[in-house]
Design a protein around this motif. Structure first.
Motif, PDB file in Angstrom:
ATOM      1  N   VAL B 180      51.351  37.365  29.031  1.00 14.98           N
ATOM      2  CA  VAL B 180      51.936  36.108  28.561  1.00 14.98           C
ATOM      3  C   VAL B 180      51.371  34.893  29.302  1.00 14.98           C
ATOM      4  O   VAL B 180      51.077  33.867  28.692  1.00 14.98           O
ATOM      5  CB  VAL B 180      53.480  36.198  28.703  1.00 14.98           C
ATOM      6  CG1 VAL B 180      54.116  34.828  28.715  1.00 14.98           C
ATOM      7  CG2 VAL B 180      54.037  37.034  27.563  1.00 14.98           C
ATOM      8  N   GLN B 181      51.208  35.028  30.622  1.00 18.69           N
ATOM      9  CA  GLN B 181      50.741  33.878  31.403  1.00 18.69           C
ATOM     10  C   GLN B 181      49.219  33.851  31.526  1.00 18.69           C
ATOM     11  O   GLN B 181      48.663  32.985  32.205  1.00 18.69           O
ATOM     12  CB  GLN B 181      51.362  33.909  32.805  1.00 18.69           C
ATOM     13  CG  GLN B 181      52.873  33.848  32.818  1.00 18.69           C
ATOM     14  CD  GLN B 181      53.427  32.482  32.405  1.00 18.69           C
ATOM     15  OE1 GLN B 181      52.704  31.478  32.344  1.00 18.69           O
ATOM     16  NE2 GLN B 181      54.714  32.437  32.098  1.00 18.69           N
ATOM     17  N   ALA B 182      48.537  34.809  30.923  1.00 17.29           N
ATOM     18  CA  ALA B 182      47.082  34.896  31.110  1.00 17.29           C
ATOM     19  C   ALA B 182      46.314  34.205  29.990  1.00 17.29           C
ATOM     20  O   ALA B 182      45.254  33.612  30.221  1.00 17.29           O
ATOM     21  CB  ALA B 182      46.663  36.363  31.199  1.00 17.29           C
ATOM     22  N   ILE B 183      46.858  34.279  28.754  1.00 19.48           N
ATOM     23  CA  ILE B 183      46.128  33.729  27.608  1.00 19.48           C
ATOM     24  C   ILE B 183      45.889  32.228  27.824  1.00 19.48           C
ATOM     25  O   ILE B 183      46.811  31.471  28.096  1.00 19.48           O
ATOM     26  CB  ILE B 183      46.934  33.936  26.292  1.00 19.48           C
ATOM     27  CG1 ILE B 183      47.310  35.404  26.091  1.00 19.48           C
ATOM     28  CG2 ILE B 183      46.180  33.355  25.095  1.00 19.48           C
ATOM     29  CD1 ILE B 183      46.179  36.326  25.723  1.00 19.48           C
ATOM     30  N   GLY B 184      44.631  31.826  27.699  1.00 21.02           N
ATOM     31  CA  GLY B 184      44.292  30.415  27.858  1.00 21.02           C
ATOM     32  C   GLY B 184      44.112  29.985  29.297  1.00 21.02           C
ATOM     33  O   GLY B 184      43.786  28.840  29.580  1.00 21.02           O
ATOM     34  N   LYS B 185      44.343  30.914  30.225  1.00 17.85           N
ATOM     35  CA  LYS B 185      44.183  30.554  31.640  1.00 17.85           C
ATOM     36  C   LYS B 185      43.091  31.372  32.311  1.00 17.85           C
ATOM     37  O   LYS B 185      42.415  30.902  33.224  1.00 17.85           O
ATOM     38  CB  LYS B 185      45.504  30.738  32.380  1.00 17.85           C
ATOM     39  CG  LYS B 185      46.555  29.742  31.926  1.00 17.85           C
ATOM     40  CD  LYS B 185      47.921  30.055  32.514  1.00 17.85           C
ATOM     41  CE  LYS B 185      48.989  29.287  31.756  1.00 17.85           C
ATOM     42  NZ  LYS B 185      50.313  29.894  31.921  1.00 17.85           N
ATOM     43  N   VAL B 186      42.949  32.624  31.891  1.00 21.54           N
ATOM     44  CA  VAL B 186      41.854  33.476  32.391  1.00 21.54           C
ATOM     45  C   VAL B 186      41.261  34.190  31.164  1.00 21.54           C
ATOM     46  O   VAL B 186      41.939  34.336  30.145  1.00 21.54           O
ATOM     47  CB  VAL B 186      42.357  34.531  33.416  1.00 21.54           C
ATOM     48  CG1 VAL B 186      42.908  33.864  34.661  1.00 21.54           C
ATOM     49  CG2 VAL B 186      43.410  35.440  32.797  1.00 21.54           C
ATOM     50  N   PRO B 187      39.989  34.632  31.244  1.00 12.65           N
ATOM     51  CA  PRO B 187      39.426  35.364  30.113  1.00 12.65           C
ATOM     52  C   PRO B 187      40.182  36.677  29.916  1.00 12.65           C
ATOM     53  O   PRO B 187      40.399  37.411  30.883  1.00 12.65           O
ATOM     54  CB  PRO B 187      37.979  35.640  30.544  1.00 12.65           C
ATOM     55  CG  PRO B 187      37.715  34.710  31.685  1.00 12.65           C
ATOM     56  CD  PRO B 187      39.032  34.471  32.348  1.00 12.65           C
ATOM     57  N   VAL B 188      40.616  36.922  28.671  1.00  5.36           N
ATOM     58  CA  VAL B 188      41.343  38.159  28.370  1.00  5.36           C
ATOM     59  C   VAL B 188      40.549  38.950  27.325  1.00  5.36           C
ATOM     60  O   VAL B 188      40.334  38.484  26.220  1.00  5.36           O
ATOM     61  CB  VAL B 188      42.760  37.846  27.834  1.00  5.36           C
ATOM     62  CG1 VAL B 188      43.442  39.112  27.326  1.00  5.36           C
ATOM     63  CG2 VAL B 188      43.606  37.193  28.917  1.00  5.36           C
ATOM     64  N   ASP B 189      40.120  40.154  27.707  1.00  8.76           N
ATOM     65  CA  ASP B 189      39.327  41.006  26.823  1.00  8.76           C
ATOM     66  C   ASP B 189      39.916  42.410  26.896  1.00  8.76           C
ATOM     67  O   ASP B 189      39.787  43.091  27.922  1.00  8.76           O
ATOM     68  CB  ASP B 189      37.862  40.986  27.291  1.00  8.76           C
ATOM     69  CG  ASP B 189      36.952  41.815  26.379  1.00  8.76           C
ATOM     70  OD1 ASP B 189      37.410  42.847  25.849  1.00  8.76           O
ATOM     71  OD2 ASP B 189      35.783  41.427  26.218  1.00  8.76           O
ATOM     72  N   VAL B 190      40.584  42.835  25.832  1.00 10.32           N
ATOM     73  CA  VAL B 190      41.303  44.115  25.885  1.00 10.32           C
ATOM     74  C   VAL B 190      40.353  45.302  26.041  1.00 10.32           C
ATOM     75  O   VAL B 190      40.733  46.340  26.589  1.00 10.32           O
ATOM     76  CB  VAL B 190      42.190  44.340  24.639  1.00 10.32           C
ATOM     77  CG1 VAL B 190      43.376  43.387  24.646  1.00 10.32           C
ATOM     78  CG2 VAL B 190      41.407  44.226  23.345  1.00 10.32           C
ATOM     79  N   GLN B 191      39.105  45.130  25.575  1.00 12.15           N
ATOM     80  CA  GLN B 191      38.157  46.243  25.674  1.00 12.15           C
ATOM     81  C   GLN B 191      37.643  46.376  27.102  1.00 12.15           C
ATOM     82  O   GLN B 191      37.594  47.478  27.656  1.00 12.15           O
ATOM     83  CB  GLN B 191      37.013  46.042  24.681  1.00 12.15           C
ATOM     84  CG  GLN B 191      37.508  45.994  23.245  1.00 12.15           C
ATOM     85  CD  GLN B 191      36.382  45.843  22.233  1.00 12.15           C
ATOM     86  OE1 GLN B 191      35.439  46.641  22.196  1.00 12.15           O
ATOM     87  NE2 GLN B 191      36.472  44.798  21.423  1.00 12.15           N
ATOM     88  N   LEU B 192      37.258  45.225  27.688  1.00 11.35           N
ATOM     89  CA  LEU B 192      36.779  45.249  29.075  1.00 11.35           C
ATOM     90  C   LEU B 192      37.869  45.748  30.021  1.00 11.35           C
ATOM     91  O   LEU B 192      37.590  46.434  31.002  1.00 11.35           O
ATOM     92  CB  LEU B 192      36.387  43.837  29.512  1.00 11.35           C
ATOM     93  CG  LEU B 192      34.944  43.404  29.303  1.00 11.35           C
ATOM     94  CD1 LEU B 192      34.751  41.981  29.816  1.00 11.35           C
ATOM     95  CD2 LEU B 192      34.008  44.369  30.049  1.00 11.35           C
ATOM     96  N   ALA B 193      39.115  45.382  29.717  1.00 10.73           N
ATOM     97  CA  ALA B 193      40.203  45.695  30.644  1.00 10.73           C
ATOM     98  C   ALA B 193      40.788  47.083  30.414  1.00 10.73           C
ATOM     99  O   ALA B 193      41.638  47.523  31.188  1.00 10.73           O
ATOM    100  CB  ALA B 193      41.297  44.641  30.528  1.00 10.73           C
TER     101      ALA B 193
END
Lengths: 320, 400
Positions: B180-193
């Motif tokens: 919730v607090q990550a979107i738009g603040k750090v890169p979020v990539d479900v595949q990489l993660a």
């Protein structure tokens, strides 16, 4: 629940104008020095209550003239939220001009009432009532210091809910007279537990010696003990299922089991069911009894007759 | 001046987002599942919005990003369905979360605990961060789920999601992250993660309230929380919130476009505020800057009670928080402050400032002045700041 409980975040809207004003401009905020007290011909008293780690702390300064015990000046300092600051300020104001003995009678409820805009509307929301308790406690400490006694000596009773100032004896009495079984009922009858909720059960804002749940448990135990004591005089039909099983077991132990064991057998009770006006007791034979021919005739008749005689006419024994 | 520095609680809806949502209230109000033109009018905008949401977290088309009503629903779905699918069936009996998760995760874990599931609450270190190796240490063959938030809502601390994802994949344990607090603040990539489930909420990144989503990796589908008319592929029934989904799509697109701005320009403003706040004596910030989302500061002013500070700031027109808005009605201290083992007398002094791409330099100047004024006034009232415990002469030097 209900409409007023469904949207949260409204605590600040519920402060009275007085609380809001006192929070912004507390009148009695500050200190009294030894010199200032001496200039008034008064003795300086400084009392602390609460701790920063608990979220609120207050320090009360009194200048008391020794010949008549009158508090001629009263000031405070406070670490706490708006309500804590406003109630400390009000408390300091209420102390002024009173004798120490009169001041000890000021309670958090007086403080809260003094902060109301209109007599019938609380000055703070329920969960903030807790903040005014500290104001009450610090007066006791200051008075104790002035008189050289223990602060507890001002408290005649054990207080369980400090916000609403409901004593242990009152709660015990109300619970028993009205046969209360839930926290909600206690709150409805006494207002205890309606405010900061610390007194309801362990794990709240403050640790307590005794909680409302303990009082309910205590009453519940008493009731159970009463029933147990009355157990011998209650009829089989009035007994709880556990009491019935125990009663049947007792009769069998005293009259039947020894006989069966001597023949190398035994029996157990499986269940007791109400079947119309009858009580059907399901049993199972163990050991030598399970193969014995008399187990479905003579022995069974003896068991049933004994139980009928000792417990209830309507008992039927059914071996499985 | 009114300054809003409570963006971790919620954000202003981006005017472009609002504009895109508007036609779906009075003009294009059809139910997408109906068979007529009113319904068809919604299909293209919905599809485009879904594509933007997928792109925003780099989700492959074969996976599912199911729209929900909020992050709390998404989190509840994961936990309750893990209970139905793994715990109740006896296949597994254990889950792992961090001790500083959002209340919607903590409360779900406690609920599962009450139903007989074992829960491990991982501790944070003194910097307010979960260390990946601690996850590894607690996984057993009976562990059904690991759920660790991506960015902490109170401190802004970024947790090592990639490492934890790696560990869970290697050990064959399902991995959920509340992002919730990550979107738009750090890169979020479900595949990489390597995440199996990811929770998000539109109103935390300038979208509307009442829309959230749960990313579900293919093959890791869960029993639905909402049964009904088989919307969202039967995974989450309920008439589609068309305007909300369109708004979330646009908000996601804007968030991705603004990511660089957030990570550099917003950070610059945040750092300036932080420097100024730390220049005040006896002030402490939790979690080093480089390990935090660029918009957040959790700061303690010794001797100043948190709610009193909020009150003074509010009087000057400034919105901040004492921590999670969900928790601010009770009297309890900040859970993160307790978890990092801060001195007990600081536990009630934490104030959170959270910026957004709408925060201006003038606002930060204004806030710096206001904070100084408030701290000075409240330390003046405070019984516990800078008084001499022995003797009763005035030990307080107002203005330190």
């Amino acid at each position: 629940m209900g409409i007023d409980s469904l949207i949260g975040g409204t605590i600040w809207d519920e402060y009275s104008d007085k609380v809001t004003q006192l929070m912004a401009n507390p009148k009695n905020m500050g200190e009294i020095t030894e010199e200032q007290a001496a200039a008034m011909g008064a003795k300086l008293i400084v009392a602390d209550f609460g701790a920063e780690s608990c979220g609120d702390a207050v320090r009360l300064y009194w200048a008391v003239t020794p010949n008549d015990d009158i508090i001629v000046e009263s000031k405070f300092k406070s670490f706490g939220c708006g309500t804590a600051i406003a109630s400390s300020d009000t408390m300091a104001e209420l102390c002024k001009g009173k004798s120490v003995d009169e001041a000890v009678k000021i309670t958090n409820i007086d403080v809260e009432k003094a902060m109301r805009d209109t007599p019938d509307k609380p000055a703070v929301p329920p969960q903030k009532m807790h903040c005014s308790v500290m104001a009450y406690d610090v007066i006791k400490k200051a008075a104790a210091q002035y008189k050289g006694v223990d602060a507890a000596s001002f408290e005649a009773e054990i207080i369980v809910c400090e916000c609403a100032r409901i004593s242990l004896s009152t709660l015990r009495e109300v619970i028993r007279i009205n046969e209360l079984t839930t926290i909600e009922q206690i709150t409805d009858y006494t207002k205890a537990g309606a405010f900061c909720k610390s007194c309801i059960r362990p794990g709240g804002h403050e640790a307590k010696d005794i909680y409302l749940v303990d009082l309910l448990a205590e009453y519940e135990k008493e009731k159970l003990a009463l029933i147990a004591d009355a157990g011998d005089s209650v009829s089989f039909a009035q007994m709880t299922i556990v009491q019935r099983i125990k009663a049947v077991d007792k009769v069998i132990d005293e009259n039947i089991r020894q006989m069966l064991i001597m023949d190398g057998g035994n029996m157990e009770i499986l269940d007791i069911k109400e079947n119309g006006s009858n009580f059907d007791i399901y049993i199972r034979y163990l050991g030598a009894c399970s193969g014995c021919a008399s187990s479905s005739t003579g022995t069974l008749y003896a068991i049933e007759a004994t139980l009928k005689e000792r417990l209830d006419e309507n008992i039927r024994v059914i071996p499985l | 001046m009114r300054v809003y520095l409570d963006n971790n609680a919620t954000t202003i809806v981006d005017p472009h987002v609002f504009e895109e949502m508007e036609p779906f209230f009075v003009q294009k109000y059809g139910n997408p599942n109906s068979l007529h033109q009113f319904a068809s009018d919604t299909h293209k905008p919905l599809k485009e919005a879904m594509q933007k949401i997928y792109a925003g977290i780099h989700a492959p088309n074969e996976d599912s990003v199911v729209i929900t009503s909020c992050a709390t629903e998404s989190n509840n779905w994961v936990f309750k369905s893990i209970y139905f699918d793994y715990i109740l069936t006896g296949r597994k009996n254990h889950i792992i979360i961090s001790e500083v998760e959002h209340p919607s995760v903590i409360a779900c874990a406690r609920f599962l605990e009450s139903k007989g599931c074992k829960v491990t609450y991982l501790p944070i270190n003194s910097e307010g961060i979960i260390e990946a190796h601690t996850v590894s240490a607690f996984i057993t063959d009976k562990t059904a789920l690991v759920s660790i938030m991506w960015v902490n809502n109170e401190t802004g601390a970024i947790f090592p999601i990639h490492e934890i994802g790696e560990i869970c994949k290697a050990k064959g344990v399902l991995f959920h992250t509340d992002a919730v607090q990550a979107i738009g603040k750090v890169p979020v990539d479900v595949q990489l993660a390597n995440v199996d489930y990811l929770t998000m909420s539109a109103h935390k990144f300038h979208g509307p309230k009442g829309v959230g989503a749960l990313y579900i990796k293919k093959g890791k589908e869960l029993t639905p929380l909402f049964h009904g008319g088989s919307q969202m592929g039967g995974l989450r029934s309920g008439t589609l919130n068309v305007a909300g989904i369109v708004g979330m799509g646009k908000a996601m697109e804007q968030a991705i476009d603004s990511l660089d701005f957030e990570m550099h320009d917003v950070k610059e403003l945040r750092d300036r505020l932080e420097d100024a706040v730390l220049a005040i004596k006896d002030t402490f910030v939790v979690t080093p800057r480089e390990k935090r989302a660029s918009n957040t500061i959790l700061v303690s002013f010794r001797g100043v009670e948190g709610e009193a500070m909020l009150w003074d700031l509010n009087r000057q027109g400034i919105a901040a928080s004492t921590g999670s808005a969900c928790a601010s009605e009770d009297l309890e201290s900040n859970p993160v402050m307790e978890a990092i083992g801060a001195e007990a007398d600081l536990a009630h002094t934490a104030i959170r400032f959270s910026l957004s791409r709408y925060t201006t330099s003038e606002e930060i100047d204004f806030v710096i002045d206001a904070v100084n004024t408030a701290v000075e006034r409240l330390r003046g009232i405070s019984s516990s700041y800078a008084y001499a415990p022995e003797g009763h002469e005035s030990g307080l030097s107002v203005g330190h």
